[in-house]
Design an enzyme around this catalytic site. Structure first.
Site, PDB file in Angstrom:
ATOM      1  N   PRO A 155       0.835   2.006 -58.086  1.00  0.00           N
ATOM      2  CA  PRO A 155       1.320   3.363 -57.306  1.00  0.00           C
ATOM      3  C   PRO A 155       3.037   3.325 -57.121  1.00  0.00           C
ATOM      4  O   PRO A 155       3.480   2.422 -56.852  1.00  0.00           O
ATOM      5  CB  PRO A 155       0.729   3.098 -55.759  1.00  0.00           C
ATOM      6  N   CYS A 156       3.535   4.480 -57.109  1.00  0.00           N
ATOM      7  CA  CYS A 156       4.815   4.597 -57.592  1.00  0.00           C
ATOM      8  C   CYS A 156       5.361   5.771 -56.612  1.00  0.00           C
ATOM      9  O   CYS A 156       6.721   5.977 -56.788  1.00  0.00           O
ATOM     10  CB  CYS A 156       4.917   5.295 -58.712  1.00  0.00           C
TER      11      CYS A 156
END
EC number: 2.1.1.37
Length: 346
Positions: free
Chosen positions: A97-98
């Protein structure tokens, strides 16, 4: 003639297998998974924290080894309690997740803090997840690692984070390359820029990977389908649409001009003669020539998801926006096979 983006899960049964095996972390609905399958790889399973995403993954991909747990719990499983096949992987895939590296918003203020990635999930320090993934690399020792993330990782202060990731790869005995790719050059009807760390174990002595894609752009008019919902004529989005201008053609975001707000992912105007913008889970996509949102079928096609994907009632845009376009990963996976795996014994 059927277009490449117009495909179904049933088509996967006719694709020749290349004998290489992949396991995916942070799999979401399986965008990457479908790309590997389209390129002839066998998908062994996945790690996914979100119950809804795991339900989708199981329904559409039927993994042999699904793990619905946080990555931190997965890496802590004793080796003798994991399937032996996971210690003989060709590719370990992951999309940590970014959102803390996105160029939208005050991203630096989010670094090092715990966040809910999504309601119903445990709080996590999102900028640590990449290193949790690299701990899994150390545990499983795959031949190749493919890790996808947002373009923001190579912008500004985040470049220091990239340097730490590269250093960790080196410490683990991997030679890593970093690619900035645009899906619009890869047969995907979407301008989606993403970075990919692609690394191989040094003992394999593989050549440098070359990724250069020059596919013909796919314009919105080529994938356009029936209408989505009409705009509420008393709503803010309709007012934005009314004030659209030809100058909106470049990026399509008109929120800042109309309301004086800083925004990268809000109201997006989609034009027939242009490649659609990045499908994001929190944007509104509106047609330029009529006051309607684009259709769910448009979103599926823009993301190159299969037409028979079972969303099980989940929001189509959310699932697609959180995923790697399958056609994007297919192109990458094919090159990895042709340039690397074709030269290695199985």
């Amino acid at each position: 003639m059927k277009h490449e983006w117009d495909w179904s899960l049933a088509d996967l049964s006719s694709i020749p297998k290349n004998g290489r095996k992949v396991f995916s972390c942070f799999s979401c609905g399986g965008g990457s998974t479908m790309g590997y399958k389209l390129a002839g790889y066998e998908m062994l399973g996945n790690v996914e924290i979100d119950p809804q995403m795991m339900a989708l993954y199981k329904r559409n991909h039927k993994p042999r080894f699904p793990f619905q747990i946080p990555i931190q719990e997965f890496k802590a499983i004793p080796d003798d309690q994991l399937p032996a096949e996971l210690f003989d992987l060709d590719i370990l895939d992951g999309s940590p997740p970014c959102s803390v590296f996105s160029t939208a918003g005050k991203r630096e203020k989010k670094w090092g803090k715990e966040h809910h990635f999504r309601e119903g999930q445990a709080k996590q320090t999102l900028d640590d997840l990449f290193f949790d993934f690299l701990d899994v690399v150390e545990k499983l020792r795959p031949r190749v690692v493919v890790a996808e993330n947002v373009r923001g990782m190579v912008v500004g202060l985040a470049k220091g984070y990239v340097a730490l990731v590269k250093k960790r790869f080196e410490q683990l005995g991997y030679k890593a390359q970093l690619f900035l790719l645009n899906s619009a050059t890869m047969g995907v009807p979407q301008k989606r820029e993403r970075i990919f760390f692609i690394a191989h174990r040094r003992d394999l002595k593989l050549p440098k990977l070359s990724l250069q894609f020059q596919e013909q752009p796919v314009l919105y008019k080529e994938i356009r389908s029936g209408r989505g919902k009409p705009l509420d004529k008393n709503g803010t989005t309709f007012k934005r649409w009314v004030q659209r201008r030809p100058s909106d053609c470049s990026f399509g975001d008109i929120t800042e001009r109309v309301e004086g707000k800083e925004s990268n992912f809000n109201t997006i105007i989609i034009h027939d003669e242009r490649v659609p913008n990045t499908i994001a889970s929190n944007s509104w996509f509106v047609r330029y020539d009529e006051p309607y949102f684009i259709s769910a079928t448009d979103i599926i096609r823009i993301q190159t998801f299969p037409r028979d994907y079972d969303f099980m009632g989940a929001d189509v845009q959310y699932v697609c926006g959180m995923s790697v376009p399958p056609m994007m990963m297919k192109r990458i996976a094919k090159q990895i096979y042709q340039q690397w795996f074709a030269k290695l014994p199985i």
